[in-house]
Design a protein around this motif. Structure first.
Motif, PDB file in Angstrom:
ATOM      1  N   GLU A 144       0.912  -1.201   0.022  1.00  0.00           N
ATOM      2  CA  GLU A 144       0.043  -0.058   0.040  1.00  0.00           C
ATOM      3  C   GLU A 144       0.658   1.176   0.168  1.00  0.00           C
ATOM      4  O   GLU A 144       0.728   2.101  -0.582  1.00  0.00           O
ATOM      5  CB  GLU A 144      -0.955   0.056   1.205  1.00  0.00           C
ATOM      6  N   VAL A 145       1.995   1.203   0.762  1.00  0.00           N
ATOM      7  CA  VAL A 145       2.609   2.678   0.918  1.00  0.00           C
ATOM      8  C   VAL A 145       3.507   2.754  -0.496  1.00  0.00           C
ATOM      9  O   VAL A 145       3.520   3.852  -0.902  1.00  0.00           O
ATOM     10  CB  VAL A 145       4.058   2.174   1.915  1.00  0.00           C
ATOM     11  N   VAL A 146       4.045   1.846  -1.062  1.00  0.00           N
ATOM     12  CA  VAL A 146       4.656   1.958  -2.400  1.00  0.00           C
ATOM     13  C   VAL A 146       3.441   2.253  -3.484  1.00  0.00           C
ATOM     14  O   VAL A 146       3.837   3.124  -4.304  1.00  0.00           O
ATOM     15  CB  VAL A 146       5.341   0.452  -2.783  1.00  0.00           C
ATOM     16  N   TYR A 147       2.620   1.518  -3.520  1.00  0.00           N
ATOM     17  CA  TYR A 147       1.355   1.748  -4.472  1.00  0.00           C
ATOM     18  C   TYR A 147       0.926   3.371  -4.325  1.00  0.00           C
ATOM     19  O   TYR A 147       0.517   3.829  -5.368  1.00  0.00           O
ATOM     20  CB  TYR A 147       0.542   0.679  -4.393  1.00  0.00           C
ATOM     21  N   ASN A 148       0.698   3.594  -3.037  1.00  0.00           N
ATOM     22  CA  ASN A 148       0.169   4.983  -2.748  1.00  0.00           C
ATOM     23  C   ASN A 148       0.998   6.009  -3.497  1.00  0.00           C
ATOM     24  O   ASN A 148       0.302   6.854  -4.228  1.00  0.00           O
ATOM     25  CB  ASN A 148       0.207   5.201  -1.287  1.00  0.00           C
ATOM     26  N   THR A 149       2.254   5.885  -3.454  1.00  0.00           N
ATOM     27  CA  THR A 149       2.971   7.030  -4.252  1.00  0.00           C
ATOM     28  C   THR A 149       3.282   6.654  -5.793  1.00  0.00           C
ATOM     29  O   THR A 149       3.148   7.538  -6.368  1.00  0.00           O
ATOM     30  CB  THR A 149       4.442   7.040  -3.465  1.00  0.00           C
ATOM     31  N   ASN A 150       3.632   5.537  -5.895  1.00  0.00           N
ATOM     32  CA  ASN A 150       4.044   5.126  -7.217  1.00  0.00           C
ATOM     33  C   ASN A 150       2.811   5.079  -8.350  1.00  0.00           C
ATOM     34  O   ASN A 150       3.218   4.924  -9.609  1.00  0.00           O
ATOM     35  CB  ASN A 150       4.826   3.947  -7.121  1.00  0.00           C
ATOM     36  N   VAL A 151       1.776   4.519  -7.770  1.00  0.00           N
ATOM     37  CA  VAL A 151       0.601   4.346  -8.750  1.00  0.00           C
ATOM     38  C   VAL A 151      -0.761   5.235  -8.425  1.00  0.00           C
ATOM     39  O   VAL A 151      -1.085   6.004  -9.292  1.00  0.00           O
ATOM     40  CB  VAL A 151       0.155   2.795  -8.782  1.00  0.00           C
ATOM     41  N   PHE A 152      -1.243   5.080  -7.285  1.00  0.00           N
ATOM     42  CA  PHE A 152      -2.542   5.957  -7.104  1.00  0.00           C
ATOM     43  C   PHE A 152      -2.317   7.400  -7.122  1.00  0.00           C
ATOM     44  O   PHE A 152      -2.811   8.346  -7.578  1.00  0.00           O
ATOM     45  CB  PHE A 152      -3.112   5.571  -5.557  1.00  0.00           C
ATOM     46  N   GLY A 153      -0.781   7.774  -6.587  1.00  0.00           N
ATOM     47  CA  GLY A 153      -0.346   9.333  -6.317  1.00  0.00           C
ATOM     48  C   GLY A 153      -0.488   9.688  -7.963  1.00  0.00           C
ATOM     49  O   GLY A 153      -0.910  10.877  -8.166  1.00  0.00           O
ATOM     50  N   VAL A 154       0.435   8.989  -8.601  1.00  0.00           N
ATOM     51  CA  VAL A 154       0.649   9.380 -10.109  1.00  0.00           C
ATOM     52  C   VAL A 154      -0.883   9.619 -10.898  1.00  0.00           C
ATOM     53  O   VAL A 154      -1.023  10.554 -11.638  1.00  0.00           O
ATOM     54  CB  VAL A 154       1.480   8.148 -10.765  1.00  0.00           C
ATOM     55  N   ALA A 155      -1.595   8.595 -10.567  1.00  0.00           N
ATOM     56  CA  ALA A 155      -3.176   8.618 -11.055  1.00  0.00           C
ATOM     57  C   ALA A 155      -3.749   9.731 -10.713  1.00  0.00           C
ATOM     58  O   ALA A 155      -4.467  10.635 -11.579  1.00  0.00           O
ATOM     59  CB  ALA A 155      -3.887   7.300 -10.740  1.00  0.00           C
ATOM     60  N   GLU A 156      -3.922  10.055  -9.282  1.00  0.00           N
ATOM     61  CA  GLU A 156      -4.658  11.075  -8.836  1.00  0.00           C
ATOM     62  C   GLU A 156      -4.284  12.424  -9.345  1.00  0.00           C
ATOM     63  O   GLU A 156      -5.054  13.440  -9.644  1.00  0.00           O
ATOM     64  CB  GLU A 156      -4.939  10.912  -7.427  1.00  0.00           C
ATOM     65  N   LEU A 157      -2.745  12.584  -9.294  1.00  0.00           N
ATOM     66  CA  LEU A 157      -2.487  14.064  -9.728  1.00  0.00           C
ATOM     67  C   LEU A 157      -2.510  14.486 -11.130  1.00  0.00           C
ATOM     68  O   LEU A 157      -3.045  15.507 -11.572  1.00  0.00           O
ATOM     69  CB  LEU A 157      -0.779  14.120  -9.389  1.00  0.00           C
ATOM     70  N   THR A 158      -2.383  13.361 -11.871  1.00  0.00           N
ATOM     71  CA  THR A 158      -2.489  13.377 -13.196  1.00  0.00           C
ATOM     72  C   THR A 158      -4.014  13.856 -13.632  1.00  0.00           C
ATOM     73  O   THR A 158      -4.154  14.762 -14.560  1.00  0.00           O
ATOM     74  CB  THR A 158      -2.289  12.064 -14.172  1.00  0.00           C
ATOM     75  N   SER A 204       8.900  -2.849  -8.304  1.00  0.00           N
ATOM     76  CA  SER A 204       8.947  -3.189  -9.695  1.00  0.00           C
ATOM     77  C   SER A 204       7.414  -3.032 -10.332  1.00  0.00           C
ATOM     78  O   SER A 204       7.268  -3.075 -11.536  1.00  0.00           O
ATOM     79  CB  SER A 204       9.812  -4.353  -9.952  1.00  0.00           C
ATOM     80  N   SER A 205       6.572  -3.979  -9.395  1.00  0.00           N
ATOM     81  CA  SER A 205       5.263  -4.230 -10.002  1.00  0.00           C
ATOM     82  C   SER A 205       4.320  -2.774 -10.105  1.00  0.00           C
ATOM     83  O   SER A 205       3.695  -2.728 -11.113  1.00  0.00           O
ATOM     84  CB  SER A 205       4.477  -5.299  -9.186  1.00  0.00           C
ATOM     85  N   SER A 206       4.745  -1.951  -9.069  1.00  0.00           N
ATOM     86  CA  SER A 206       4.165  -0.839  -9.024  1.00  0.00           C
ATOM     87  C   SER A 206       4.564   0.123 -10.349  1.00  0.00           C
ATOM     88  O   SER A 206       3.818   0.846 -10.956  1.00  0.00           O
ATOM     89  CB  SER A 206       4.398   0.197  -8.042  1.00  0.00           C
ATOM     90  N   LYS A 207       5.869   0.086 -10.583  1.00  0.00           N
ATOM     91  CA  LYS A 207       6.418   0.783 -11.740  1.00  0.00           C
ATOM     92  C   LYS A 207       5.779   0.083 -13.192  1.00  0.00           C
ATOM     93  O   LYS A 207       5.782   0.822 -14.008  1.00  0.00           O
ATOM     94  CB  LYS A 207       8.065   0.550 -11.666  1.00  0.00           C
ATOM     95  N   ALA A 208       5.544  -1.118 -13.000  1.00  0.00           N
ATOM     96  CA  ALA A 208       4.833  -1.789 -14.377  1.00  0.00           C
ATOM     97  C   ALA A 208       3.450  -1.227 -14.466  1.00  0.00           C
ATOM     98  O   ALA A 208       3.109  -1.216 -15.557  1.00  0.00           O
ATOM     99  CB  ALA A 208       4.915  -3.254 -14.048  1.00  0.00           C
TER     100      ALA A 208
END
Length: 227
Positions: free
Chosen positions: A98-112, A147-151
């Motif tokens: 959750e910590v990693v995905y919050n920054t690397n995926v969910f944060g990217v999606a929301e800011l975009t 790495s899975s979050s970066k994918a």
């Protein structure tokens, strides 16, 4: 022509260098990071920075308000902030993911999502991924969450390019190889990367300004080494 540019993860490493490159080139920058002090200390006249946590939902409203009040439009968004965790999978619990995905995926999606209404034709969203997130690339133990979050953001970029193809806004993702940053040093103490943060920042600076003329919905592998 000066452009309005938003960059995340600006307190150190590549993001810190990018802010300075864009400011020196005469562009307006909104530098977003949990720790705003390193950018504040630079005292660059066309740079605004405030503390921003990708996990804080109210922080996004602050960004939207800033754009509405000061800029009206955004030309480039660079999703550079990242969380890197090096931990055996057997010890990587749901909270770690959750910590990693919050920054690397969910944060990217929301800011975009927040920034897109302020973008026009020829605007560019650049997301920073990793070679570890590229299908078929060499993988490293301990990086299951990272790495899975970066994918995930590679596929997200392809989807956004398709969904917004009629707007003239471009979405591209850069999968970086190993870059000598504080984040890398924390995860892999003693490892020496072949590329400095400033060298990579120069590449991203140029790509952000010009890459959308040639690419949309594309993953570019920016690496001169295996990792």
């Amino acid at each position: 022509m000066s452009k309005n540019i938003i960059i995340t993860g600006t307190s150190r490493g590549i993001g810190f260098e990018l802010v300075q490159l864009f400011a020196k080139a005469g562009h307006n920058v909104l530098a977003l990071s949990r720790n705003e002090k390193p950018i504040q200390k630079l005292n660059l006249k066309n740079v605004t920075c405030f503390s921003f946590d990708l996990g804080d939902i109210e922080a996004y409203e602050k960004v939207g308000d800033f754009i509405k009040t000061n800029w009206k439009q955004v030309d480039i968004l660079i999703n550079n902030a990242g969380a890197l965790l090096n931990k055996p999978f057997a010890e990587t619990g749901m909270q770690d993911f959750e910590v990693v995905y919050n920054t690397n995926v969910f944060g990217v999606a929301e800011l975009t999502r927040i920034v897109l209404p302020f973008m026009k034709k020829n605007s560019h969203v650049v997301t920073i991924s990793s070679m570890g997130g590229v299908q078929g690339s060499m993988k490293f133990p301990g990086l299951a969450a990272y790495s899975s979050s970066k994918a995930a953001v590679i596929t997200l970029t392809e989807l956004l390019a398709e969904e917004y193809k009629d707007t003239g806004i471009s979405f591209n993702v850069l999968a970086l190889g190993a870059v000598q940053t504080e984040m890398l040093e924390e995860a892999f103490p003693g490892y020496q990367a072949p590329t400095t943060a400033l060298e990579m920042a120069h590449y991203i600076f140029d790509f952000s300004l010009n890459g959308n003329k040639y690419y949309n919905g594309k993953l570019l592998q920016v690496s001169n080494s295996t990792p």
